[in-house]
Structure formats: C-alpha cells, structure tokens
Write a protein that holds these residues in place. Structure first.
Motif, PDB file in Angstrom:
ATOM      1  N   ASN A  60       0.810  -1.223   0.000  1.00  0.00           N
ATOM      2  CA  ASN A  60       0.000   0.000   0.000  1.00  0.00           C
ATOM      3  C   ASN A  60       0.837   1.264   0.000  1.00  0.00           C
ATOM      4  OD1 ASN A  60      -2.298  -1.576   0.046  1.00  0.00           O
ATOM      5  ND2 ASN A  60      -2.629  -1.375   2.253  1.00  0.00           N
ATOM      6  N   SER A  61       1.908   1.271   0.778  1.00  0.00           N
ATOM      7  CA  SER A  61       2.714   2.482   0.911  1.00  0.00           C
ATOM      8  C   SER A  61       3.433   2.863  -0.381  1.00  0.00           C
ATOM      9  CB  SER A  61       3.737   2.304   2.033  1.00  0.00           C
ATOM     10  OG  SER A  61       4.589   1.210   1.756  1.00  0.00           O
ATOM     11  N   GLN A  62       3.509   1.947  -1.332  1.00  0.00           N
ATOM     12  CA  GLN A  62       4.223   2.219  -2.586  1.00  0.00           C
ATOM     13  C   GLN A  62       3.309   2.674  -3.712  1.00  0.00           C
ATOM     14  OE1 GLN A  62       6.581  -1.240  -3.572  1.00  0.00           O
ATOM     15  NE2 GLN A  62       7.647  -1.250  -1.600  1.00  0.00           N
ATOM     16  N   VAL A  63       1.990   2.550  -3.533  1.00  0.00           N
ATOM     17  CA  VAL A  63       1.093   2.879  -4.641  1.00  0.00           C
ATOM     18  C   VAL A  63      -0.074   3.779  -4.256  1.00  0.00           C
ATOM     19  CG1 VAL A  63       1.645   0.772  -5.910  1.00  0.00           C
ATOM     20  CG2 VAL A  63      -0.262   0.774  -4.299  1.00  0.00           C
ATOM     21  N   TYR A  64      -0.336   3.978  -2.955  1.00  0.00           N
ATOM     22  CA  TYR A  64      -1.507   4.755  -2.522  1.00  0.00           C
ATOM     23  C   TYR A  64      -1.106   5.915  -1.620  1.00  0.00           C
ATOM     24  CZ  TYR A  64      -4.265   0.638  -3.943  1.00  0.00           C
ATOM     25  OH  TYR A  64      -4.831  -0.398  -4.641  1.00  0.00           O
ATOM     26  N   PHE A  65      -2.026   6.876  -1.502  1.00  0.00           N
ATOM     27  CA  PHE A  65      -1.977   7.885  -0.446  1.00  0.00           C
ATOM     28  C   PHE A  65      -3.376   7.993   0.165  1.00  0.00           C
ATOM     29  CE2 PHE A  65      -3.088  10.394  -4.252  1.00  0.00           C
ATOM     30  CZ  PHE A  65      -4.152  11.161  -3.803  1.00  0.00           C
ATOM     31  N   THR A  66      -3.472   8.513   1.364  1.00  0.00           N
ATOM     32  CA  THR A  66      -4.766   8.696   2.023  1.00  0.00           C
ATOM     33  C   THR A  66      -4.961  10.164   2.365  1.00  0.00           C
ATOM     34  OG1 THR A  66      -3.877   8.246   4.232  1.00  0.00           O
ATOM     35  CG2 THR A  66      -4.734   6.364   2.974  1.00  0.00           C
ATOM     36  N   VAL A  67      -6.207  10.525   2.674  1.00  0.00           N
ATOM     37  CA  VAL A  67      -6.570  11.925   2.908  1.00  0.00           C
ATOM     38  C   VAL A  67      -7.494  12.029   4.113  1.00  0.00           C
ATOM     39  CG1 VAL A  67      -7.572  13.999   1.870  1.00  0.00           C
ATOM     40  CG2 VAL A  67      -6.424  12.346   0.418  1.00  0.00           C
ATOM     41  N   ASP A  68      -7.368  13.122   4.840  1.00  0.00           N
ATOM     42  CA  ASP A  68      -8.307  13.461   5.905  1.00  0.00           C
ATOM     43  C   ASP A  68      -8.624  14.946   5.791  1.00  0.00           C
ATOM     44  OD1 ASP A  68      -9.956  13.221   8.055  1.00  0.00           O
ATOM     45  OD2 ASP A  68      -8.377  12.992   9.548  1.00  0.00           O
TER      46      ASP A  68
ATOM     47  N   PHE B 143     -16.582  16.716   1.069  1.00  0.00           N
ATOM     48  CA  PHE B 143     -15.513  15.734   1.275  1.00  0.00           C
ATOM     49  C   PHE B 143     -16.011  14.519   2.034  1.00  0.00           C
ATOM     50  CE2 PHE B 143     -12.143  13.738   3.636  1.00  0.00           C
ATOM     51  CZ  PHE B 143     -11.075  13.715   2.762  1.00  0.00           C
ATOM     52  N   SER B 144     -15.616  13.352   1.554  1.00  0.00           N
ATOM     53  CA  SER B 144     -15.798  12.105   2.295  1.00  0.00           C
ATOM     54  C   SER B 144     -14.665  11.166   1.885  1.00  0.00           C
ATOM     55  CB  SER B 144     -17.159  11.469   2.005  1.00  0.00           C
ATOM     56  OG  SER B 144     -17.207  10.974   0.678  1.00  0.00           O
ATOM     57  N   GLN B 145     -14.500  10.064   2.607  1.00  0.00           N
ATOM     58  CA  GLN B 145     -13.432   9.123   2.276  1.00  0.00           C
ATOM     59  C   GLN B 145     -13.672   8.447   0.920  1.00  0.00           C
ATOM     60  OE1 GLN B 145     -10.421   8.372   4.062  1.00  0.00           O
ATOM     61  NE2 GLN B 145     -11.063  10.327   4.962  1.00  0.00           N
ATOM     62  N   ILE B 146     -14.915   8.325   0.505  1.00  0.00           N
ATOM     63  CA  ILE B 146     -15.227   7.711  -0.789  1.00  0.00           C
ATOM     64  C   ILE B 146     -15.246   8.748  -1.902  1.00  0.00           C
ATOM     65  CG2 ILE B 146     -16.961   6.406  -2.085  1.00  0.00           C
ATOM     66  CD1 ILE B 146     -15.399   4.803  -0.013  1.00  0.00           C
ATOM     67  N   HIS B 147     -15.720   9.952  -1.588  1.00  0.00           N
ATOM     68  CA  HIS B 147     -15.779  11.032  -2.587  1.00  0.00           C
ATOM     69  C   HIS B 147     -15.046  12.254  -2.036  1.00  0.00           C
ATOM     70  CE1 HIS B 147     -18.612   8.699  -4.939  1.00  0.00           C
ATOM     71  NE2 HIS B 147     -19.362   8.544  -3.862  1.00  0.00           N
ATOM     72  N   PRO B 148     -13.716  12.240  -2.084  1.00  0.00           N
ATOM     73  CA  PRO B 148     -12.931  13.342  -1.510  1.00  0.00           C
ATOM     74  C   PRO B 148     -12.807  14.524  -2.465  1.00  0.00           C
ATOM     75  CG  PRO B 148     -11.457  11.659  -2.335  1.00  0.00           C
ATOM     76  CD  PRO B 148     -12.851  11.156  -2.589  1.00  0.00           C
ATOM     77  N   VAL B 149     -13.883  15.304  -2.561  1.00  0.00           N
ATOM     78  CA  VAL B 149     -13.894  16.458  -3.461  1.00  0.00           C
ATOM     79  C   VAL B 149     -13.473  17.697  -2.684  1.00  0.00           C
ATOM     80  CG1 VAL B 149     -15.311  17.922  -4.949  1.00  0.00           C
ATOM     81  CG2 VAL B 149     -15.681  15.447  -4.898  1.00  0.00           C
TER      82      VAL B 149
ATOM     83  N   VAL C  30      -5.595  17.233   4.686  1.00  0.00           N
ATOM     84  CA  VAL C  30      -4.227  16.727   4.834  1.00  0.00           C
ATOM     85  C   VAL C  30      -4.099  15.451   4.017  1.00  0.00           C
ATOM     86  CG1 VAL C  30      -3.725  17.768   7.052  1.00  0.00           C
ATOM     87  CG2 VAL C  30      -4.858  15.559   6.977  1.00  0.00           C
ATOM     88  N   VAL C  31      -2.996  15.334   3.316  1.00  0.00           N
ATOM     89  CA  VAL C  31      -2.693  14.156   2.500  1.00  0.00           C
ATOM     90  C   VAL C  31      -1.525  13.439   3.149  1.00  0.00           C
ATOM     91  CG1 VAL C  31      -1.889  13.345   0.258  1.00  0.00           C
ATOM     92  CG2 VAL C  31      -3.533  15.224   0.384  1.00  0.00           C
ATOM     93  N   TYR C  32      -1.676  12.126   3.332  1.00  0.00           N
ATOM     94  CA  TYR C  32      -0.621  11.326   3.951  1.00  0.00           C
ATOM     95  C   TYR C  32       0.070  10.471   2.896  1.00  0.00           C
ATOM     96  CZ  TYR C  32      -2.598  12.590   8.488  1.00  0.00           C
ATOM     97  OH  TYR C  32      -3.039  13.286   9.583  1.00  0.00           O
ATOM     98  N   VAL C  33       1.397  10.595   2.844  1.00  0.00           N
ATOM     99  CA  VAL C  33       2.227   9.825   1.922  1.00  0.00           C
ATOM    100  C   VAL C  33       3.237   9.046   2.751  1.00  0.00           C
ATOM    101  CG1 VAL C  33       3.937   9.951   0.078  1.00  0.00           C
ATOM    102  CG2 VAL C  33       1.945  11.475   0.041  1.00  0.00           C
ATOM    103  N   SER C  34       3.235   7.729   2.598  1.00  0.00           N
ATOM    104  CA  SER C  34       4.208   6.915   3.333  1.00  0.00           C
ATOM    105  C   SER C  34       5.575   6.998   2.668  1.00  0.00           C
ATOM    106  CB  SER C  34       3.757   5.456   3.390  1.00  0.00           C
ATOM    107  OG  SER C  34       4.757   4.657   3.990  1.00  0.00           O
TER     108      SER C  34
END
Length: 276
Positions: free
Chosen positions: A173-181, A190-196, A204-208
């Motif tokens: 996951n850490s090599q291909v994805y990022f997450t957002v809050d 904004f939502s976790q499924i539709h982060p507009v 905030v965007v999290y990158v491993s």
C-alpha cells in the motif's frame, strides 16, 4: 386641355426577359442561396459549441489549482529518545487557490522521489487506476468509508491483493496509494469515498515514506499509529540532506510542485517542518 396624339406608337420593351428559362434560373438561385444559408447556420452552430467547450476546458485548466500550505515529516519511533534516522511519513496540508474549480482528489496523482526512486501514488479509494483488469476494483483493500485513521494505518502496515484467483496483483500500500483526511469542509463536499476539494476546504494528505531501515528495526509507532512489526517499506529513503521532489497532478488544471532539501540533522524532533 389634353390632346391625344394618335400618331404616337408604343414600342416594345426590348430589355425585359420572359419565359420559363428565366423562371428556372431564378428558382435555382433561390435554392442555392437557401442551401448556402443552411450550411452557414449549421457550421456557425458547430463552431459556437466547440468554442464554448474549448472555453470551458481552458477556464478549468487555469482555475483548478492546488495550493500546498505546508509539508511535515514524521519519524517512526519506539520512544522519544529512540527514533528512526529517516522520515517515514509525509503530511501535506493543502487547499485550493481562490476561485478554483472543485478538484476530485480521487483523480490526483502524487509523484515523489528521493533522487533514487520515484513512487507514483493514487488515492486509496480510486477504483480504476490500480485494477488489474476492468472488471475488478483497484482501491486499497479494506478501505474504510468513514475512518481516515484506519485508512492511514492500512496505508502504513498492509498490502492489497486485487483481482481473483486467475488474474490478480498484490501491492504494498505504501508504494502505490496515499490517504486523505479533512480539516475544514463547510459545504460537506468531502468524504473518504468522494474526496472532493472545493474553495475554502482544507485537507491533509498522507504519503508513506517508510524506509527499509525503519522496517528492519521494527519501530512500534509512527504518528500515533501502532506499526509494531507491521510497517511496510515505501522504497524511499528520506535521510538528512536528501533532495525530495513532489508533484501533485490533478485531473485538470496546473500541477503543484514542492521541492525541498531535508535538514542536515533531525536532532531529537519527531516531526520536521519541510515546506515552505
């Protein structure tokens, strides 16, 4: 008194044209003019539609601009005195420039390089980009629709196997994805499924960036996330003095760039300010 001149003769008008031939020519001219007018009207309509579409696309290209407010780096640790020598998580705080068009973060691609390796990351909820085949979904396995912290934990510690028994692929996951809050979302876009992201929103965007050395050491915590013996390597190595280049590319609009050189030492800090 009016005197009628009976000797005056009426001569025929030799300049006039009569007959069926003249009528045919006249009708033909009218038909040609009608056809030409129809063609011009149709062409102008098509050109107007294309011009409007081009104008909308051009407006979107120049008005959809991501704005990076700050970037912070975090070190994995066992305690306040036992921390990694690398930055293992990047936190990007960002929003949109004034009057920007909404940006769907599901379509944003983040490219990050430490000078030796480059990771091209998509949002963990993107169902298309990483799918091994069109009939499968490509989002991070087990993504939560509501819990951003749980998604960050999966980003740091798990893998995703996509497909079925015949066609499948496994990603770290850490090599291909990022997450957002989200931090601020007044219009509920904004939502976790539709982060507009809309103007005025702040996320905030999290990158491993977890290094192999941190994985080998087996640190227990990374920004309050329990990663004991489960931290996954991103392949990046953000040691002091390294040069980092990051590009955030939305579906439409200008890309946001952030280039920075890491400090000569991280000292005793768990969090390091990287940008601006």
């Amino acid at each position: 008194m009016y005197i009628l001149d009976i000797n005056k003769k009426h001569l025929p008008d030799t300049k006039a044209q009569i007959g069926i031939g003249t009528l045919i020519i006249f009708i033909a001219m009218v038909l040609v003019a009608a056809v030409a007018a129809a063609v011009l009207i149709q062409t102008s309509g098509v050109l107007q539609q294309e011009a409007q579409a081009t104008g909308k696309q051009a407006t979107k290209e120049v008005s959809s601009n991501l704005m990076v407010h700050k970037i912070e780096g975090y070190r994995a640790k066992n305690s306040s005195t036992d921390m990694a020598t690398t930055l293992d998580l990047i936190k990007i705080t960002m929003g949109l420039n004034a009057a920007s068009e909404p940006v769907d973060l599901k379509e944003v691609v983040i490219s990050i390089t430490d000078g030796y390796r480059t990771n091209n990351l998509v949002y963990a909820g993107n169902t298309n980009s990483r799918a091994p085949s069109p009939e499968f979904e490509g989002n991070m396995s087990g993504i939560s629709t509501t819990n951003a912290t749980a998604n960050l934990e999966k980003l740091l510690t798990e893998t995703s196997t996509l497909g079925d028994a015949e066609i499948n692929v496994t990603y770290v996951n850490s090599q291909v994805y990022f997450t957002v809050d989200n931090i601020r979302d007044e219009d509920d876009s904004f939502s976790q499924i539709h982060p507009v992201l809309t103007t005025g929103d702040l996320v905030v965007v999290y990158v491993s960036t977890a290094s192999q050395s941190s994985v080998n050491t087996g640190y227990t915590t990374l920004r309050s996330i329990n990663v004991s013996s489960t931290l996954r390597s991103s392949g990046l190595n953000l040691e002091p003095r390294a040069t980092v280049n990051m590009v955030l590319t939305p579906e439409a609009g200008a890309s946001a760039n952030a280039d920075f050189i890491l400090p000569t030492t991280y000292g005793s800090n768990e969090m390091v300010q990287l940008y601006p």
